[in-house]
Scaffold this motif. Structure first.
Motif, mmCIF file in Angstrom:
data_model
loop_
_atom_site.group_PDB
_atom_site.id
_atom_site.type_symbol
_atom_site.label_atom_id
_atom_site.label_comp_id
_atom_site.label_asym_id
_atom_site.label_seq_id
_atom_site.Cartn_x
_atom_site.Cartn_y
_atom_site.Cartn_z
ATOM 1 N N GLY A 427 4.158 38.772 48.370
ATOM 2 C CA GLY A 427 4.548 40.096 48.288
ATOM 3 C C GLY A 427 4.834 40.628 47.138
ATOM 4 N N MET A 454 2.430 33.265 51.725
ATOM 5 C CA MET A 454 3.122 34.222 52.963
ATOM 6 C C MET A 454 3.551 33.128 53.927
ATOM 7 N N SER A 481 5.220 38.965 55.522
ATOM 8 C CA SER A 481 5.586 37.365 55.356
ATOM 9 C C SER A 481 6.285 37.066 56.567
ATOM 10 N N PHE A 509 1.565 45.500 53.606
ATOM 11 C CA PHE A 509 1.528 44.621 52.571
ATOM 12 C C PHE A 509 1.897 45.551 51.203
ATOM 13 N N SER A 511 2.790 44.882 48.333
ATOM 14 C CA SER A 511 2.271 44.297 46.957
ATOM 15 C C SER A 511 0.874 44.380 46.984
#
Length: 639
Positions: A427, A454, A481, A509, A511
């Motif tokens: 992430g 993850m 995660s 999410f 990232s």
């Protein structure tokens, strides 16, 4: 003399008397065995582990896991914490139980961490084929799903007959204790063979010590490295995970202090120097500091120590822009030593640094280069301080009074002890930690970024705490995660293993959402939202109560809504006796400070979207910065 045991009993007895030794320090190679029983292993390894526990509870302690992938992650994290000198075995039942371990095997092998996997297999006799959970092949009779372990294992064997076990075990131990070859080792065990009796030679069960050597560097190559160093004006050290595994931190510090060479760090190498050491410039590459990346751009010599030069470290081969840059690669593995056409100094990292320190004499970089290093690091430290304590104009713009992820990292960093460990894997958090975390202890930073898997975080935190029971472990994990794999919280409760989970809720999410936006894909499919009336996933945020979910697993949860509440919760968690979680919401649109770097992720070359076309044009410009790093590391006068 022989002793009659089943294959599983022989295996367990053998594992319980294996030892590793380095520098005269000897320890059991296997701290225990993680497992989940099913029809494939309950009568074989299950019975053998029970019998062993009744005879000697310390011989090979069994830990009941909740997810097969997770237990391999825990074993990998434990092995990393113990500098690859100890590990766990992992047993799973036939079929899905075993194949669930494949991702864990890949992670261990990518990160070069020793774990022993014991997947159960179909009947060797084939008397009842096909059995439950067996994958039949129309092309071969000796294939099972466990063959999928082959490409992600450093060693693979299948025990069709009892006589094959001794050679397989000796080969497995050889690979597990070899710093060059180590990774996941898989021994597939047909379920009927596990329960089969055999007369074993007693010497198979004698205590056996596997010596982990420190290969010495070749003197002539040390001389060449010193010549390259003396010819350089702007050298840079890139410290990787090999510094930690070799326990070379002191040798690195002494070498850096003597020569004045700045030290940048990969994810695995973070903590090689304290963050405030005069030669420390922090993280390098795509998630690096502006200090390290500024020095990397101008470096004429890069000394890589125990790094495999992943694309995040090299910023997809754009980090080192000097046309005359050369590489000296200190690595125990020749495979890594030759990367970027570097001079391969193949040796143990600690021994190589000691040799270089002796050979370099009183040579040092110029004072102005030392001053530049200190100034660049000082500027970045001010940037970190602003991320930890955002200015008013940032705070005022936060949605609903949410915290930033930088604030969360800052609070944990400042209120944790130097010896506490932060754990993460995937992430947006790993990149932010790489830039922002102020490491104060060589073992205080544990981010799995070789496979960036993850779901590693909680399982990994369990393994770290098992490997370092005298340290508090802070698991920083995003909601993405966490939802992938939270099951080992139950294992932590069962074993009363204290981990502090900081669960960051940002509704998706973060990232990949940011990456998607930078690539012109408008954060599509990255937020946890309901499907709206027009059929798109852009409705209200999902009403998922992660704090309630954590409580349902038997873990105390502290829900916080402000910086002051977060700081109080960290203190409460530090004082707790068992696993505990802190639930905090953050603004997903407030990112960490920019690294002034790049990562190569291709953009669609054709699109109807203006955002994608603009991103594609930017991508093509960045591609022009990539370098092949093919020039040989020859000293002056050599061809």
């Amino acid at each position: 003399m022989t002793v009659r045991l089943t294959v599983a009993q022989a295996l367990v007895r053998f594992l319980s008397v294996q030892y590793s030794e380095r520098d005269g320090q000897r320890q059991r190679l296997f701290a225990g065995c993680f497992g989940i029983f099913g029809h494939g292993n309950v009568a074989g390894l299950g019975q053998a582990l029970l019998q062993a526990e009744l005879e000697d509870p310390e011989a090979l302690p069994y830990i009941l896991a909740r997810n097969e992938q997770a237990m391999v992650h825990s074993a990998s994290a434990f092995a990393r914490t113990r500098d690859r000198l100890q590990t766990y075995a992992c047993t799973a039942s036939v079929g899905p139980g075993s194949t669930n371990m494949i991702t864990g095997a890949a992670l261990a092998t990518v990160n070069r961490l020793p774990v022993l996997l014991l997947p159960s297999d179909v009947f060797a006799t084939r008397v009842a084929t096909p059995v439950l959970q067996e994958l039949e092949s129309t092309t071969a009779g000796d294939i099972s799903v466990n063959d999928a372990f082959r490409p992600v294992s450093k060693y693979f064997d299948r025990i069709w007959r009892p006589e094959q076990l001794p050679s397989a075990l000796l080969n497995a131990m050889r690979v597990l204790t070899d710093p060059v070859e180590t990774g996941a080792v898989t021994i597939a065990l047909p379920q009927d063979v596990q329960a089969e009796a055999f007369d074993w030679p007693e010497e198979l069960f004698a205590e056996r010590t596997w010596y982990v050597a420190r290969p010495l560097p070749e003197a002539s190559i040390v001389e060449k490295a010193v010549e390259l160093l003396r010819c350089s004006e702007r050298p840079l050290i890139v410290a990787g995970g090999g510094v930690a595994y070799s326990q070379a931190q002191d040798a690195l510090r002494e070498f850096a202090e003597a020569t004045g060479i700045p030290v940048a760090e990969t994810q695995a190498g973070k903590g090689s120097l304290r963050y405030d050491h005069p030669q420390s410039v922090g993280a390098v590459g795509s998630t690096g500091t502006t200090a390290a990346n500024a020095l990397a751009r101008e470096a004429d010599l890069v000394i890589g120590i125990g790094t495999r030069y992943g694309d995040f470290t090299t910023a997809s081969r754009t980090a080192f822009q000097n046309p005359d840059v050369r590489f000296v690669n200190i690595n125990v593995a020749r495979f890594d030593g030759g990367k970027h056409a570097g001079l391969p100094l193949v040796a143990d990292a600690r021994e190589a640094l000691v040799s270089l320190r002796s050979a370099v004499g009183d040579w040092s970089v110029q004072e102005k280069y030392k001053d530049l290093t200190v100034e660049l690091a000082r500027v970045w430290d001010r940037t970190v301080e602003q991320a930890y304590n955002p200015p008013a104009e940032v705070v005022d713009n936060l949605a609903d009074g949410l915290l930033t992820q930088g604030e969360v990292i800052g609070a944990v960093n400042e209120l944790s002890e130097p010896r506490d460990v932060v754990v993460c894997a995937a992430g947006s958090m790993p990149g932010d930690l790489h830039k922002l975390w102020r490491t104060r202890d060589p073992k205080g930073y544990h981010v799995e970024y070789g496979y960036s898997c993850m779901g590693y975080e909680i399982a990994g935190g369990l393994g770290v705490r098992l490997g370092a029971p005298d340290r508090d472990v802070f698991v920083l994990v995003g909601d993405g995660s966490y939802l992938m794999m939270s099951s080992e919280l139950v294992t932590a409760v069962q074993e009363n293993v204290k981990i502090i989970v900081v669960l960051v809720q940002n509704h998706g999410f973060a990232s990949i959402g940011a990456l998607s936006e930078s690539l012109g894909s408008q954060r599509f499919g990255t937020a946890y939202r309901k499907r709206s009336g027009d059929g798109r996933l852009d409705g209200d945020y999902l009403p998922v109560d992660l704090a309630a979910n954590v409580r349902s697993l038997g873990v105390e949860v502290l829900e916080v809504n402000s910086r002051a509440e977060l700081e109080k919760a960290i203190g409460t968690a530090k004082a707790a006796d068992g696993p505990i979680a802190i639930h905090v919401k953050t603004d997903p649109l407030i990112g960490a400070p920019d690294s002034d770097s790049w990562w190569d992720v291709p953009v669609s070359q054709v699109s109807d979207l203006d955002s994608t076309r603009a991103a594609s044009a930017s991508y093509e410009e960045s591609k022009k910065m990539q370098r092949p790093y093919l020039a040989p590391a020859a000293v002056e006068g050599e061809s």
